[in-house]
Motif scaffolding. Sequence first.
Motif, PDB file in Angstrom:
ATOM      1  N   ARG A 206      27.865  32.505  20.523  1.00  0.00           N
ATOM      2  CA  ARG A 206      28.508  33.759  20.117  1.00  0.00           C
ATOM      3  C   ARG A 206      30.031  33.629  20.157  1.00  0.00           C
ATOM      4  NH1 ARG A 206      24.587  36.147  23.556  1.00  0.00           N
ATOM      5  NH2 ARG A 206      26.220  36.485  25.126  1.00  0.00           N
ATOM      6  N   HIS A 207      30.527  32.960  21.189  1.00  0.00           N
ATOM      7  CA  HIS A 207      31.975  32.826  21.343  1.00  0.00           C
ATOM      8  C   HIS A 207      32.559  31.938  20.254  1.00  0.00           C
ATOM      9  CE1 HIS A 207      35.492  33.586  23.819  1.00  0.00           C
ATOM     10  NE2 HIS A 207      35.860  32.334  23.610  1.00  0.00           N
ATOM     11  N   ALA A 208      31.812  30.899  19.846  1.00  0.00           N
ATOM     12  CA  ALA A 208      32.291  30.025  18.773  1.00  0.00           C
ATOM     13  C   ALA A 208      32.461  30.819  17.484  1.00  0.00           C
ATOM     14  CB  ALA A 208      31.324  28.868  18.571  1.00  0.00           C
ATOM     15  N   GLY A 209      31.525  31.731  17.202  1.00  0.00           N
ATOM     16  CA  GLY A 209      31.655  32.575  16.023  1.00  0.00           C
ATOM     17  C   GLY A 209      32.866  33.479  16.100  1.00  0.00           C
ATOM     18  N   LYS A 210      33.158  33.976  17.287  1.00  0.00           N
ATOM     19  CA  LYS A 210      34.328  34.839  17.470  1.00  0.00           C
ATOM     20  C   LYS A 210      35.618  34.057  17.234  1.00  0.00           C
ATOM     21  CE  LYS A 210      36.484  37.870  20.931  1.00  0.00           C
ATOM     22  NZ  LYS A 210      36.389  38.382  22.327  1.00  0.00           N
ATOM     23  N   GLU A 211      35.678  32.816  17.732  1.00  0.00           N
ATOM     24  CA  GLU A 211      36.853  31.972  17.511  1.00  0.00           C
ATOM     25  C   GLU A 211      37.072  31.729  16.023  1.00  0.00           C
ATOM     26  OE1 GLU A 211      37.568  28.469  20.084  1.00  0.00           O
ATOM     27  OE2 GLU A 211      35.685  29.043  21.041  1.00  0.00           O
ATOM     28  N   ALA A 212      35.992  31.416  15.308  1.00  0.00           N
ATOM     29  CA  ALA A 212      36.107  31.123  13.877  1.00  0.00           C
ATOM     30  C   ALA A 212      36.580  32.340  13.100  1.00  0.00           C
ATOM     31  CB  ALA A 212      34.750  30.643  13.340  1.00  0.00           C
ATOM     32  N   ARG A 213      36.077  33.526  13.461  1.00  0.00           N
ATOM     33  CA  ARG A 213      36.501  34.747  12.772  1.00  0.00           C
ATOM     34  C   ARG A 213      37.967  35.054  13.048  1.00  0.00           C
ATOM     35  NH1 ARG A 213      31.346  36.263  14.526  1.00  0.00           N
ATOM     36  NH2 ARG A 213      32.190  37.374  16.333  1.00  0.00           N
ATOM     37  N   ARG A 214      38.409  34.835  14.290  1.00  0.00           N
ATOM     38  CA  ARG A 214      39.810  35.068  14.629  1.00  0.00           C
ATOM     39  C   ARG A 214      40.716  34.121  13.834  1.00  0.00           C
ATOM     40  NH1 ARG A 214      40.347  32.983  19.608  1.00  0.00           N
ATOM     41  NH2 ARG A 214      39.353  34.754  20.623  1.00  0.00           N
ATOM     42  N   THR A 215      40.326  32.860  13.776  1.00  0.00           N
ATOM     43  CA  THR A 215      41.115  31.872  13.038  1.00  0.00           C
ATOM     44  C   THR A 215      41.210  32.246  11.572  1.00  0.00           C
ATOM     45  OG1 THR A 215      40.458  30.096  14.567  1.00  0.00           O
ATOM     46  CG2 THR A 215      41.232  29.438  12.384  1.00  0.00           C
ATOM     47  N   ARG A 216      40.078  32.628  10.977  1.00  0.00           N
ATOM     48  CA  ARG A 216      40.074  32.990   9.559  1.00  0.00           C
ATOM     49  C   ARG A 216      40.959  34.200   9.295  1.00  0.00           C
ATOM     50  NH1 ARG A 216      35.201  34.708   9.057  1.00  0.00           N
ATOM     51  NH2 ARG A 216      34.279  32.633   9.095  1.00  0.00           N
TER      52      ARG A 216
END
Length: 390
Positions: free
Chosen positions: A243-253
């Motif tokens: 879940r946290h990896a998805g949050k990181e990717a969304r923040r980066t995008r």
Amino acid sequence: MKIVVRVKLLPTQEQASALQATLHACNQAANHVSAIAHTTGTKQNRALRAETYTHVKSNWGLGAQAAQHVIKKTCDAYAALKGSIKAGNLGRPGSKRHKAATGKPITFRPHAAQPYDDRMLSWQTEQRTVSIWTTKGRLKHLPFTGDDHQLQLLAQYRQGESDLLTQGGQWYLLATLDVPEAPQNPHPHGFIGVDLGIANIATTSTGHRHSGRKLNRTRENDRNLRTRLQHKGTRSAKRRAKRHAGKEARRTRDINHKISKHIVAEAQRTGRGIALEDLSGIRERARLKKPQRVTINSWAFGQLGAFIEYKARRVGVPVVHVTPAYTSQECSHCHHIDKRNRPNQAEFTCRNCGFVEHADLNASHVIAARGWWTWVCGAESQVPALTLVV
């Protein structure tokens, strides 16, 4: 210009079950095809289809179009792998990364995206519904939703295949649009140079710095949390890490979208082009210590460059790529190159003419100058036709 938009499907529980079963069957079949391709070395679509089509269609209950798309998806994955190897993104031949990538068949996750063509998927854009093929029969009048502007573009410019995928328990379709692009500005009034880095994610030659200091602290906390969860190794820890990896990717995008939008808007407003460093294969060429590799390679600079390119193309702003060699050591005034010109990360002091400037700002001026000469010499950038999801 081709772009991709994402629309959200709103299936019932029964319809979601049918979609899930379809993805599982397609990706199991793709893994079978991939194993044959790796064993036999047959990775061309026509030849691989001759070897696997009948077996795939009968054993996994796939329709004719679905079976062909499974085989083509596998061939495309091997073509992408070949491109990554050629670009040097997987290390030298014989390295651990290279062996790990080429020493076994490509595998597809159970929920990996599956392409659909117009025979398998039909859109009713006015009703905001789709009719989609599944292994349990065709689902009709399946509703979807999305951003109003993107749905208007979808109704006008949709073309080609769409991809079905699931993320976080939600279902989406990625649709390809062929959107008319604005005519490119043939006579830009100079170029905005963009220097990419860690302390400042992007610094432009017009003096704007998109600072990464606060973001770097957040990324450091993310890495520490990820390390703790990996060491813990429990099922709940793995779920939390995912879940946290998805949050990181969304923040980066999200950050990359905001930075690219600002840079392109400034270039359009001032009638200038944009000059970027050509960073292809940089991970293979760079010689960094392990802590530096973690810091530098963890930010999606390639994604930021892609966002700048497609946003610039939509409004007719020219983009050029320049060589990144010695941009941090070259003086933007006298063009003297010396390693000692950069005494520390933030400061630039020319040993020849005495010019003093912030190091990132000086590098952006060098990139802007190289961009102008690249444009004058006629080496305009060729922006990729297909971009990331908007």
